[in-house]
Scaffold this motif. Structure first.
Motif, PDB file in Angstrom:
ATOM      1  N   PHE A 139       0.829  -1.212   0.000  1.00  0.00           N
ATOM      2  CA  PHE A 139       0.000   0.000   0.000  1.00  0.00           C
ATOM      3  C   PHE A 139       0.861   1.258   0.000  1.00  0.00           C
ATOM      4  O   PHE A 139       0.571   2.223  -0.708  1.00  0.00           O
ATOM      5  N   ALA A 140       1.940   1.261   0.789  1.00  0.00           N
ATOM      6  CA  ALA A 140       2.831   2.436   0.854  1.00  0.00           C
ATOM      7  C   ALA A 140       3.488   2.698  -0.503  1.00  0.00           C
ATOM      8  O   ALA A 140       3.610   3.854  -0.932  1.00  0.00           O
ATOM      9  N   THR A 141       3.894   1.649  -1.189  1.00  0.00           N
ATOM     10  CA  THR A 141       4.522   1.800  -2.498  1.00  0.00           C
ATOM     11  C   THR A 141       3.521   2.341  -3.510  1.00  0.00           C
ATOM     12  O   THR A 141       3.832   3.276  -4.268  1.00  0.00           O
ATOM     13  N   LEU A 142       2.322   1.788  -3.513  1.00  0.00           N
ATOM     14  CA  LEU A 142       1.289   2.284  -4.426  1.00  0.00           C
ATOM     15  C   LEU A 142       0.939   3.742  -4.124  1.00  0.00           C
ATOM     16  O   LEU A 142       0.748   4.541  -5.040  1.00  0.00           O
ATOM     17  N   THR A 143       0.883   4.087  -2.848  1.00  0.00           N
ATOM     18  CA  THR A 143       0.586   5.463  -2.455  1.00  0.00           C
ATOM     19  C   THR A 143       1.637   6.417  -3.014  1.00  0.00           C
ATOM     20  O   THR A 143       1.309   7.469  -3.561  1.00  0.00           O
ATOM     21  N   GLU A 144       2.902   6.029  -2.905  1.00  0.00           N
ATOM     22  CA  GLU A 144       3.978   6.899  -3.383  1.00  0.00           C
ATOM     23  C   GLU A 144       3.932   7.067  -4.900  1.00  0.00           C
ATOM     24  O   GLU A 144       4.264   8.125  -5.415  1.00  0.00           O
ATOM     25  N   PHE A 145       3.490   6.047  -5.609  1.00  0.00           N
ATOM     26  CA  PHE A 145       3.338   6.162  -7.063  1.00  0.00           C
ATOM     27  C   PHE A 145       2.252   7.167  -7.437  1.00  0.00           C
ATOM     28  O   PHE A 145       2.307   7.769  -8.504  1.00  0.00           O
ATOM     29  N   CYS A 146       1.248   7.337  -6.570  1.00  0.00           N
ATOM     30  CA  CYS A 146       0.081   8.164  -6.914  1.00  0.00           C
ATOM     31  C   CYS A 146       0.164   9.595  -6.415  1.00  0.00           C
ATOM     32  O   CYS A 146      -0.515  10.478  -6.938  1.00  0.00           O
ATOM     33  N   GLN A 147       0.948   9.827  -5.374  1.00  0.00           N
ATOM     34  CA  GLN A 147       0.979  11.160  -4.786  1.00  0.00           C
ATOM     35  C   GLN A 147       1.636  12.151  -5.724  1.00  0.00           C
ATOM     36  O   GLN A 147       2.463  11.814  -6.547  1.00  0.00           O
ATOM     37  N   GLY A 148       1.239  13.373  -5.567  1.00  0.00           N
ATOM     38  CA  GLY A 148       1.895  14.427  -6.334  1.00  0.00           C
ATOM     39  C   GLY A 148       0.951  15.434  -6.943  1.00  0.00           C
ATOM     40  O   GLY A 148       1.174  16.604  -6.819  1.00  0.00           O
ATOM     41  N   PRO A 149      -0.035  15.096  -7.648  1.00  0.00           N
ATOM     42  CA  PRO A 149      -0.525  13.763  -8.006  1.00  0.00           C
ATOM     43  C   PRO A 149       0.122  13.257  -9.290  1.00  0.00           C
ATOM     44  O   PRO A 149       0.677  14.021 -10.069  1.00  0.00           O
ATOM     45  N   CYS A 150       0.016  11.966  -9.501  1.00  0.00           N
ATOM     46  CA  CYS A 150       0.434  11.335 -10.752  1.00  0.00           C
ATOM     47  C   CYS A 150      -0.822  10.718 -11.365  1.00  0.00           C
ATOM     48  O   CYS A 150      -1.208   9.601 -11.007  1.00  0.00           O
ATOM     49  N   PRO A 151      -1.490  11.460 -12.249  1.00  0.00           N
ATOM     50  CA  PRO A 151      -2.762  10.983 -12.817  1.00  0.00           C
ATOM     51  C   PRO A 151      -2.669   9.611 -13.482  1.00  0.00           C
ATOM     52  O   PRO A 151      -3.591   8.806 -13.377  1.00  0.00           O
ATOM     53  N   ARG A 152      -1.557   9.330 -14.121  1.00  0.00           N
ATOM     54  CA  ARG A 152      -1.422   8.037 -14.797  1.00  0.00           C
ATOM     55  C   ARG A 152      -1.476   6.883 -13.786  1.00  0.00           C
ATOM     56  O   ARG A 152      -2.157   5.890 -14.005  1.00  0.00           O
ATOM     57  N   SER A 153      -0.792   7.017 -12.672  1.00  0.00           N
ATOM     58  CA  SER A 153      -0.819   5.974 -11.633  1.00  0.00           C
ATOM     59  C   SER A 153      -2.205   5.866 -11.015  1.00  0.00           C
ATOM     60  O   SER A 153      -2.699   4.763 -10.759  1.00  0.00           O
ATOM     61  N   GLN A 154      -2.820   7.006 -10.769  1.00  0.00           N
ATOM     62  CA  GLN A 154      -4.171   6.992 -10.194  1.00  0.00           C
ATOM     63  C   GLN A 154      -5.146   6.289 -11.132  1.00  0.00           C
ATOM     64  O   GLN A 154      -5.968   5.481 -10.692  1.00  0.00           O
ATOM     65  N   SER A 155      -5.040   6.563 -12.419  1.00  0.00           N
ATOM     66  CA  SER A 155      -5.912   5.911 -13.403  1.00  0.00           C
ATOM     67  C   SER A 155      -5.676   4.409 -13.428  1.00  0.00           C
ATOM     68  O   SER A 155      -6.627   3.622 -13.484  1.00  0.00           O
ATOM     69  N   THR A 156      -4.423   4.007 -13.386  1.00  0.00           N
ATOM     70  CA  THR A 156      -4.107   2.580 -13.376  1.00  0.00           C
ATOM     71  C   THR A 156      -4.771   1.883 -12.203  1.00  0.00           C
ATOM     72  O   THR A 156      -5.371   0.820 -12.358  1.00  0.00           O
ATOM     73  N   LEU A 157      -4.686   2.489 -11.036  1.00  0.00           N
ATOM     74  CA  LEU A 157      -5.270   1.873  -9.845  1.00  0.00           C
ATOM     75  C   LEU A 157      -6.786   1.739  -9.944  1.00  0.00           C
ATOM     76  O   LEU A 157      -7.364   0.799  -9.421  1.00  0.00           O
ATOM     77  N   MET A 158      -7.415   2.662 -10.618  1.00  0.00           N
ATOM     78  CA  MET A 158      -8.875   2.624 -10.709  1.00  0.00           C
ATOM     79  C   MET A 158      -9.384   1.802 -11.894  1.00  0.00           C
ATOM     80  O   MET A 158     -10.478   1.266 -11.853  1.00  0.00           O
ATOM     81  N   GLU A 159      -8.578   1.682 -12.949  1.00  0.00           N
ATOM     82  CA  GLU A 159      -9.043   1.012 -14.161  1.00  0.00           C
ATOM     83  C   GLU A 159      -8.743  -0.477 -14.183  1.00  0.00           C
ATOM     84  O   GLU A 159      -9.372  -1.216 -14.933  1.00  0.00           O
ATOM     85  N   MET A 160      -7.800  -0.926 -13.373  1.00  0.00           N
ATOM     86  CA  MET A 160      -7.490  -2.362 -13.357  1.00  0.00           C
ATOM     87  C   MET A 160      -8.600  -3.134 -12.676  1.00  0.00           C
ATOM     88  O   MET A 160      -9.369  -2.586 -11.900  1.00  0.00           O
TER      89      MET A 160
END
Length: 170
Positions: A139-160
């Motif tokens: 969860f911590a690793t995924l959170t760090e990928f999304c913060q900033g924000p990073c829309p591409r990472s956020q989209s990946t998490l929601m679309e998978m």
């Protein structure tokens, strides 16, 4: 790279781009090995629950070896995930996006998607005392990928499928 170090992260990004997908392919291999470990351990535990061994001592010795092996592999996986988390520390958008796609690589890897799949597998096997720290690190690793924000990472998490919201609600 604790708390982010843009100079070090920029240098790392340049170095990683030179080798493009090779490094992430090795990380994905490690995650896939982790999925296999989780499945094998679940199968072993189910076998022990369904069958009896000759003596209580046999079961104790076997379970001890099984858990020691599991702990070593989980510690290794947690360390790799922590390293990946540190790559993105401080909202380094370049490394966050690089973790989603390596455009000039013939073998692009979606690290966010792979980590989400691994999290799904860990949660499927059941969070125990030994896997709780691994689940938290995922969860911590995924959170760090999304913060900033990073829309591409956020989209990946929601679309998978299953998506991150499903995993959080497990």
């Amino acid at each position: 790279m604790e708390r982010g170090n843009p100079l070090a992260q920029d240098a790392l990004q340049k170095c990683l781009k030179a080798g493009e997908g090779e490094f992430l392919c090795k990380i994905v291999e490690h995650l896939h090995m982790g999925v296999k470990v989780m499945r094998d351990l679940k199968r072993e535990e189910q076998f022990l629950a369904d069958n009896t061994l000759d003596s209580h001592r046999d079961v104790t010795v076997y379970l001890s070896a099984l858990h020691q092996s599991r702990e070593q592999k989980i510690a290794s996986l947690s360390s790799v995930l922590r390293l990946i988390q540190l790559f993105c520390e401080g909202h380094h958008l370049g490394l966050q996006e690089w973790g989603n796609e390596q455009p000039s690589s013939g073998n692009s890897v979606n690290m966010v998607g792979e980590i989400l799949k691994f999290l799904h597998e860990v949660l499927l096997t059941g969070v125990s005392q030994s896997t709780a720290a691994l689940a938290i690190q995922l969860f911590a690793t995924l959170t760090e990928f999304c913060q900033g924000p990073c829309p591409r990472s956020q989209s990946t998490l929601m679309e998978m499928s299953p998506n991150a919201c499903h995993e959080v609600n497990v």
